[in-house]
Enzyme design. Structure first.
Site, PDB file in Angstrom:
ATOM      1  N   CYS A  13       1.602  10.805   8.352  1.00  0.00           N
ATOM      2  CA  CYS A  13       1.913  11.960   7.510  1.00  0.00           C
ATOM      3  C   CYS A  13       3.432  12.037   7.399  1.00  0.00           C
ATOM      4  CB  CYS A  13       1.283  13.255   8.029  1.00  0.00           C
ATOM      5  SG  CYS A  13       1.900  13.857   9.603  1.00  0.00           S
ATOM      6  N   CYS A  87       1.445  11.575   2.569  1.00  0.00           N
ATOM      7  CA  CYS A  87       2.771  10.957   2.619  1.00  0.00           C
ATOM      8  C   CYS A  87       3.099  10.188   1.342  1.00  0.00           C
ATOM      9  CB  CYS A  87       2.932  10.075   3.845  1.00  0.00           C
ATOM     10  SG  CYS A  87       1.801   8.698   3.952  1.00  0.00           S
ATOM     11  N   CYS A  91       4.076   4.490   2.258  1.00  0.00           N
ATOM     12  CA  CYS A  91       3.434   3.596   3.198  1.00  0.00           C
ATOM     13  C   CYS A  91       3.343   2.189   2.608  1.00  0.00           C
ATOM     14  CB  CYS A  91       2.032   4.120   3.524  1.00  0.00           C
ATOM     15  SG  CYS A  91       1.327   3.366   4.980  1.00  0.00           S
TER      16      CYS A  91
END
Length: 136
Positions: A13, A87, A91
């Site tokens: 997160c 998020c 990533c």
């Protein structure tokens, strides 16, 4: 995942101070040493959210010594499953890694009353994830 090693899960997160900390703690608690568990944040906070620490203590899980960790490419590469929680696109994506996005309210700025509902939903999802991981 290979048959010769245990599955590995990374929870991500933004601040690694709430949702990902709770998810990692639940999976560690429920799976014992059957699953390798990591958590990280794209922009880690300085400390774990106090309301999260309190809500998890209510269910017997102590997060008081945990610290938010920065998301690294190595952590993503080393994980079989990467679960993101708000998020966005930060990533890194690697072939062969299973990515899941869990839409969950952010506990940041909320009191323990609101965090309890988030905690309980995370526990429910982690329990289902563990069933999937161990039956694979």
């Amino acid at each position: 995942m290979t048959e010769s090693r245990k599955p590995s899960v990374l929870f991500v997160c933004v601040h690694n101070a709430g949702r990902s900390q709770m998810a990692a703690a639940f999976l560690t608690h429920l799976a014992g040493n059957q699953v390798e568990v990591r958590s990280a944040g794209s922009a880690p906070a300085g400390t774990v959210n106090p309301a999260v620490v309190e809500a998890m203590a209510e269910v017997g899980i102590d997060l008081s010594a945990e610290t938010p960790k920065v998301l690294t490419m190595e952590a993503v590469q080393a994980s079989d499953v990467v679960i993101t929680m708000g998020c966005g696109d930060v990533c890194p994506v690697f072939p062969g890694t299973n990515y899941l996005d869990w839409q969950l309210d952010d506990p940041a700025g909320r009191g323990v009353e609101a965090v309890r509902a988030i905690r309980d939903e995370i526990e429910r999802r982690v329990d289902g994830l563990l069933d999937e991981l161990l039956s694979a």
